[in-house]
Scaffold this motif. Sequence first.
Motif, short mmCIF file in Angstrom:
data_model
loop_
_atom_site.label_atom_id
_atom_site.label_comp_id
_atom_site.label_asym_id
_atom_site.label_seq_id
_atom_site.Cartn_x
_atom_site.Cartn_y
_atom_site.Cartn_z
N THR A 102 88.19 88.48 -51.44
CA THR A 102 87.76 88.94 -52.86
C THR A 102 88.09 90.32 -53.16
N TRP A 103 87.86 91.18 -52.25
CA TRP A 103 88.47 92.52 -52.66
C TRP A 103 89.83 92.60 -52.99
N PHE A 104 90.67 91.84 -52.29
CA PHE A 104 92.08 91.98 -52.39
C PHE A 104 92.46 91.37 -53.65
N ILE A 105 92.14 90.05 -53.79
CA ILE A 105 92.37 89.40 -55.23
C ILE A 105 91.99 90.14 -56.56
N PHE A 106 90.73 90.55 -56.52
CA PHE A 106 90.33 91.29 -57.64
C PHE A 106 90.99 92.68 -57.58
N GLY A 107 91.24 93.34 -56.59
CA GLY A 107 92.15 94.43 -56.43
C GLY A 107 93.40 94.27 -57.26
N VAL A 108 94.07 93.16 -56.85
CA VAL A 108 95.39 92.66 -57.50
C VAL A 108 95.18 92.60 -59.28
N LEU A 109 94.14 91.90 -59.39
CA LEU A 109 93.94 91.65 -61.06
C LEU A 109 93.82 92.96 -61.59
N PHE A 110 93.00 93.82 -61.00
CA PHE A 110 92.89 95.19 -61.64
C PHE A 110 94.21 95.93 -61.71
N TYR A 111 95.02 96.00 -60.72
CA TYR A 111 96.14 96.65 -60.79
C TYR A 111 97.14 95.86 -61.84
N LEU A 112 97.11 94.61 -62.06
CA LEU A 112 97.88 93.74 -62.99
C LEU A 112 97.40 94.30 -64.53
N ILE A 113 96.08 94.64 -64.70
CA ILE A 113 95.57 94.96 -65.95
C ILE A 113 95.92 96.35 -66.09
N ALA A 114 96.02 97.27 -65.04
CA ALA A 114 96.41 98.56 -65.36
C ALA A 114 97.80 98.56 -65.76
N ALA A 143 89.19 94.72 -68.59
CA ALA A 143 88.89 95.16 -67.33
C ALA A 143 87.18 95.21 -67.11
N ILE A 144 86.46 95.41 -68.11
CA ILE A 144 85.12 95.10 -68.05
C ILE A 144 84.81 93.38 -67.88
N PHE A 145 85.61 92.58 -68.48
CA PHE A 145 85.24 91.32 -68.30
C PHE A 145 85.51 90.92 -66.67
N THR A 146 86.75 91.34 -66.50
CA THR A 146 87.14 91.11 -65.05
C THR A 146 86.11 91.92 -63.84
N LEU A 147 85.56 92.83 -64.32
CA LEU A 147 84.47 93.56 -63.04
C LEU A 147 83.15 92.48 -63.22
N VAL A 148 82.71 91.89 -64.52
CA VAL A 148 81.72 91.12 -64.37
C VAL A 148 81.94 89.89 -63.66
N VAL A 149 83.17 89.34 -63.96
CA VAL A 149 83.44 87.94 -63.07
C VAL A 149 83.26 88.27 -61.64
N GLN A 150 83.93 89.60 -61.41
CA GLN A 150 83.87 89.82 -59.78
C GLN A 150 82.49 90.02 -59.32
N LEU A 151 81.78 90.63 -59.97
CA LEU A 151 80.36 90.72 -59.25
C LEU A 151 79.58 89.32 -59.33
N VAL A 152 79.77 88.48 -60.36
CA VAL A 152 78.89 87.10 -60.37
C VAL A 152 79.63 86.38 -59.27
N PHE A 153 80.98 86.18 -59.32
CA PHE A 153 81.48 85.44 -58.07
C PHE A 153 81.40 85.70 -56.96
N THR A 154 81.40 87.08 -56.56
CA THR A 154 81.33 87.34 -55.08
C THR A 154 79.83 87.60 -54.85
N GLY A 155 78.82 87.53 -55.82
CA GLY A 155 77.46 87.56 -55.33
C GLY A 155 77.23 85.97 -54.99
N LEU A 156 77.76 85.08 -55.63
CA LEU A 156 77.42 83.81 -55.38
C LEU A 156 78.06 83.58 -53.86
N ALA A 157 79.36 84.12 -53.54
CA ALA A 157 80.14 83.65 -52.59
C ALA A 157 79.17 84.34 -51.10
N GLU A 158 78.87 85.57 -51.30
CA GLU A 158 77.95 86.25 -50.39
C GLU A 158 76.62 85.62 -50.22
#
Length: 338
Positions: free
Chosen positions: A57-69, A121-136
């Motif tokens: 999850t760290w790597f996948i969302f890191g790639v998404l943030f990199y693509l957004i940038a 980027a804000i939407f992607t951050l919200v999705v990351q926190l919700v998805f990773t919270g459920l996974a954890e």
Amino acid sequence: MSGTLQRRLVSKNGHNNVKIDNVEGMVKLYLHDIWTTVVDIKWRYKLTLFVCTFLGTWFIFGVLFYLIAMSNGDLGQTPESNHTPCVMNVGTLTGAYLFSLESQTTIGYGFRHISEECPLAIFTLVVQLVFTGLAEIFVTAAFLAKLARPKKRAETVIFSQSAVICWHRGQTCLMVRVANMRKSLLIQCQVSGKLLAPYVTQEGEKILLHQEPVDFRLDSSQECPFLLLPLTFYHVLDENSPLASLTEENLNSRDFELVVTLNATMESTASTCQSRTSYLPQEFRWGYDFKPLVFSTPGGRYITDFDHFDEVEKRNEPLLLQNVEMIKLQMEEEYRKE
């Protein structure tokens, strides 16, 4: 059966020896019940899943943030330019990965942060926190469920390595010994058995493992209130028993497996647990009895010496002679009453 290897359906430590093969869509069936699959897998795979969940999850969302940038033109910008990046201070994939890690673990160093001018980027951050919270939550709950499984508690219940057949309370009985290795009690204990043996029906159908119930008793009931001291459960070999035709002469030539199961409730958690073992004909001792293993001390305490748990001793008289003598005494008693 002497000289040949007799297979077990259940091993001595309670594990089943059945191999499931040629099941169509096995992977699909396991994925449909992903919770049970994750709880049942071995610890090394569970730890791998735990690590991969975070790293992935760290790597996948890191790639998404990199693509957004990259799509926003943030890469290669100089600090003096008037361009406002989506994620501040993220110019490489490593920086995006670190931002993803800091966001998910709520470290938040403050050096990298999302600007207000990038809704994606804000939407992607919200999705990351919700998805990773459920996974954890899922992975952590699977860890706790595996740690708290009654199966682990059942491993601290032991059965005698051999079963004995001797004269008990005026009857020929098959007896097994059961002990609880923890100080925490097991309540509402009940021991039952299944006799597995080849069987041919009247129609000529051959059944490899025909099952017949074998009831075990403790004194005058089938249940004991709690398992504090090692107890001996017995089964009466009368005309209603599936082992009624068993004798000392044909014991080693018989082909069967006796599966013994203990069902109990854990006093500490009120959850049920089950412990199992099995006995083959060569593990029966005819005319033997278990040695005592509970002793009292001068201080008023009891000691259980497990060095004697599996030890048996020969009865002074052959079992058959004991049976005949007991029958004679019963007949004499009935004659006097008449």
